[in-house]
Design a protein around this motif. Structure first.
Motif, short mmCIF file in Angstrom:
data_model
loop_
_atom_site.label_atom_id
_atom_site.label_comp_id
_atom_site.label_asym_id
_atom_site.label_seq_id
_atom_site.Cartn_x
_atom_site.Cartn_y
_atom_site.Cartn_z
N GLN A 168 55.01 35.98 47.55
CA GLN A 168 55.09 36.15 46.10
C GLN A 168 53.74 36.13 45.40
OE1 GLN A 168 58.05 33.18 45.05
NE2 GLN A 168 59.47 34.79 44.48
N LEU A 169 52.66 36.30 46.13
CA LEU A 169 51.35 36.38 45.50
C LEU A 169 51.15 37.81 44.98
CD1 LEU A 169 49.25 34.40 48.09
CD2 LEU A 169 49.66 33.75 45.74
N ASP A 170 51.15 37.98 43.69
CA ASP A 170 51.06 39.30 43.07
C ASP A 170 49.62 39.57 42.65
OD1 ASP A 170 51.27 41.61 41.71
OD2 ASP A 170 52.79 40.94 40.30
N VAL A 171 48.90 40.33 43.47
CA VAL A 171 47.48 40.57 43.20
C VAL A 171 47.28 41.32 41.89
CG1 VAL A 171 45.38 41.63 44.11
CG2 VAL A 171 47.06 40.68 45.66
N ARG A 172 48.18 42.22 41.58
CA ARG A 172 47.95 43.09 40.42
C ARG A 172 48.02 42.32 39.11
NH1 ARG A 172 52.49 47.28 41.98
NH2 ARG A 172 53.42 45.27 42.48
N SER A 173 48.78 41.23 39.05
CA SER A 173 48.96 40.57 37.77
C SER A 173 48.25 39.23 37.67
CB SER A 173 50.45 40.35 37.51
OG SER A 173 50.98 39.47 38.48
N ARG A 174 47.51 38.85 38.70
CA ARG A 174 46.88 37.53 38.65
C ARG A 174 45.43 37.58 39.09
NH1 ARG A 174 51.74 33.62 40.66
NH2 ARG A 174 53.29 34.55 39.33
N VAL A 175 44.68 36.50 38.72
CA VAL A 175 43.24 36.54 39.00
C VAL A 175 42.60 35.21 39.40
CG1 VAL A 175 41.07 37.52 38.14
CG2 VAL A 175 43.20 38.18 37.10
N ALA A 176 43.32 34.05 39.87
CA ALA A 176 42.59 32.84 40.28
C ALA A 176 43.45 31.71 40.79
CB ALA A 176 41.72 32.35 39.16
N ALA A 177 42.87 30.53 41.21
CA ALA A 177 43.69 29.47 41.80
C ALA A 177 43.04 28.10 41.88
CB ALA A 177 44.08 29.91 43.19
N LEU A 299 42.81 38.80 48.73
CA LEU A 299 42.63 37.93 47.58
C LEU A 299 41.17 37.56 47.37
CD1 LEU A 299 45.77 35.64 47.87
CD2 LEU A 299 45.27 37.30 46.08
N VAL A 300 40.42 37.41 48.46
CA VAL A 300 38.98 37.13 48.32
C VAL A 300 38.30 38.29 47.60
CG1 VAL A 300 36.81 37.06 49.61
CG2 VAL A 300 38.64 35.48 50.17
N HIS A 301 38.56 39.51 48.04
CA HIS A 301 37.96 40.67 47.36
C HIS A 301 38.40 40.72 45.91
CE1 HIS A 301 36.78 41.67 51.32
NE2 HIS A 301 37.90 42.25 51.71
N PHE A 302 39.66 40.41 45.68
CA PHE A 302 40.21 40.45 44.33
C PHE A 302 39.55 39.41 43.42
CE2 PHE A 302 43.85 39.45 41.39
CZ PHE A 302 43.81 40.65 40.72
N LEU A 303 39.27 38.21 43.96
CA LEU A 303 38.69 37.13 43.16
C LEU A 303 37.24 37.38 42.77
CD1 LEU A 303 40.24 33.98 44.87
CD2 LEU A 303 40.44 34.59 42.47
N PHE A 304 36.52 38.11 43.60
CA PHE A 304 35.11 38.32 43.30
C PHE A 304 34.91 39.19 42.06
CE2 PHE A 304 33.86 36.53 47.38
CZ PHE A 304 32.66 35.94 47.04
N THR A 305 35.88 40.03 41.71
CA THR A 305 35.74 40.83 40.49
C THR A 305 35.72 39.96 39.24
OG1 THR A 305 36.76 42.76 41.53
CG2 THR A 305 36.75 42.68 39.12
N PRO A 306 36.72 39.08 39.03
CA PRO A 306 36.62 38.19 37.86
C PRO A 306 35.50 37.18 37.97
CG PRO A 306 38.55 37.66 39.18
CD PRO A 306 38.02 38.95 39.71
N LEU A 307 35.16 36.74 39.19
CA LEU A 307 34.05 35.79 39.34
C LEU A 307 32.75 36.40 38.83
CD1 LEU A 307 32.82 33.15 40.31
CD2 LEU A 307 32.63 34.15 42.61
N ARG A 308 32.51 37.66 39.17
CA ARG A 308 31.30 38.33 38.70
C ARG A 308 31.31 38.44 37.18
NH1 ARG A 308 31.79 42.06 41.77
NH2 ARG A 308 30.27 41.51 43.37
N MET A 309 32.47 38.74 36.60
CA MET A 309 32.58 38.88 35.15
C MET A 309 32.32 37.54 34.46
SD MET A 309 35.89 39.97 32.88
CE MET A 309 35.88 39.82 31.10
N VAL A 310 32.89 36.46 34.99
CA VAL A 310 32.71 35.13 34.38
C VAL A 310 31.25 34.71 34.47
CG1 VAL A 310 33.37 32.70 34.50
CG2 VAL A 310 35.10 34.46 34.81
#
Length: 428
Positions: A168-177, A299-310
């Motif tokens: 149930q981890l929905d990559v498209r709608s979420r961004v962290a943990a 999820l690692v690849h997905f997290l680096f996008t918001p991490l770079r933005m923050v």
């Protein structure tokens, strides 16, 4: 009793009532609110709504600065909309200032005091301003005080969501943990990695599912924070456009709310978000063999996008570098080395030792402050069921306890003897 009442509300959005946009009345605004909410494009903003004898004002809850002021004569319509969508207690204000071409429709969610009570207060003030020997508003305020803010009773709370499963981890709608297990123990490199061969499979599945739930909540938190950054940037850009196009310096309708929305998060909020990224990496190091669709690598690849933005929004890497706890586990560090792209690894390493060294690589006596994280909605990870220890584990624990007690006893004896020697020395 006082002539000033104040309510905590959440500003949802402001629409311009324009026939060309098929926006004529409150019902049209609620319909568009539902559409925007379904697309995740509604961003609530906390503020205070203050009602006085002649005005309704919006106030910044932190600075207490006045954001907007609506003289009662500019309020064309006031309406409460109850239980019509996800926002179940909406106050709608239609306002038009002198010289303003089209009216504005302001929508607020009202939780502490329900929208129909705030509507009654505003309409009472409007009626009293028009004249009449008997004032209506004092009786309305007395009724609100006696109501505990709830008339009629609020709708029943929605049923709790079922626990997340491994898919149930929905990559498209979420961004962290974030991870509660890392907050429970400060020795981050001794976290259980689901590797105890004596552990029943049901217990391992329970622990994995618990960590997946935690990861899902972290993803929600980072998504919330990133959305906050995006909405602040949008409000800032809109405010800049208005200032460039205006000929006079007088604040236009809605600019006070835009100013509040354009405020960036505090430094504490940035630090909290960086900590949650670190908890997310620790969780992925644990879960990498247990989740799929998406996988831990995805999820690692997905997290680096918001991490770079923050990082960029915080002004560079300096603030992130200062976030040392929680330390990353050995498993998380190895996982980032193997799963991250060259660009992702470069960004990660640029964050310094606080992000790249596990506990074993720091001096044994180095103090790390506790890192207790909380979620906005108050959610807490489910408790793990109690599992009796094996006899061998109990004996090992007893041996360690006795050994520790003996060491403490010997240290105390040495300390006492040294104190006695220091006491006797001046007499020699």
């Amino acid at each position: 009793m006082t002539n000033t009442s104040q309510y905590h509300v959440e500003h949802l959005t402001t629409f311009v009532l324009d026939r060309k946009e098929a926006m004529i009345n409150t019902e049209d605004g609620i319909r568009k609110l539902r559409l925007l909410d379904a697309k995740g494009k509604i961003w609530t903003q906390d503020m205070l709504l203050q009602v006085e004898e002649k005005t309704v004002s919006l106030i910044d809850p932190e600075t207490k600065n006045e954001l907007e002021i609506f003289p009662l004569g500019t309020i064309m319509h006031c309406q409460a909309v109850m239980s019509s969508c996800n926002y179940d207690s909406i106050l709608a204000l239609v306002c038009k200032e002198p010289g303003q071409g089209k009216p504005d429709l302001h929508l607020f969610q009202c939780d502490d005091i329900k929208a129909n009570l705030i509507q009654a207060d505003i309409e009472g003030a409007m009626m009293d301003q028009k004249g009449g020997k008997v004032k209506k508003r004092p009786e309305t305020l007395r009724m609100i005080l006696k109501s505990d803010g709830v008339i009629p009773p609020p709708p029943a709370a929605p049923a709790p969501e079922p626990p997340a499963t491994l898919t149930q981890l929905d990559v498209r709608s979420r961004v962290a943990a974030w991870s509660a297990w890392a907050a429970e123990q400060q020795d981050y490199d001794k976290q259980p990695q689901y590797s105890d061969q004596n552990e029943p499979s049901e217990m391992m599945a329970t622990r994995v599912d618990r960590d997946v739930q935690i990861l899902n909540h972290i993803l929600d938190h980072i998504e919330f924070f990133v959305t906050k950054l995006q909405k602040a940037a949008e409000a800032f850009n809109e405010l800049s456009k208005r200032k460039k196009s205006k000929k006079n310096k007088k604040k236009g309708p809605g600019e006070g709310v835009l100013t509040l929305r354009a405020k960036p998060p505090t430094q504490e909020e940035f630090v909290d978000c960086f900590q949650k990224f670190k908890h997310a990496f620790n969780l992925l190091g644990k879960l990498k063999s247990h989740i799929q669709n998406p996988s831990a690598d995805d999820l690692v690849h997905f997290l680096f996008t918001p991490l770079r933005m923050v990082i960029q929004t915080s002004g560079g890497t300096e603030l992130a570098k200062s976030v040392v706890v929680p330390l990353l586990t050995i498993e998380a560090i190895d996982f980032l080395h193997s799963a991250g792209t060259a660009e992702e690894r470069h960004l990660w390493v640029a964050l310094g030792e606080g992000w790249t060294k596990c506990r074993l690589e720091w001096p044994k006596d180095h103090y790390f402050p506790p890192c207790t994280l909380q979620f906005r909605d108050g959610w807490e990870p489910p408790m793990m069921p109690f599992v009796p220890q094996s006899r061998e584990a109990e004996l090992n624990q007893l041996t360690q306890t006795l050994s520790h007690s003996e060491i403490l006893r010997q240290e105390e004896m040495v300390h006492r003897l040294s104190t006695e020697v220091r006491t006797l020395t001046p007499n020699l």
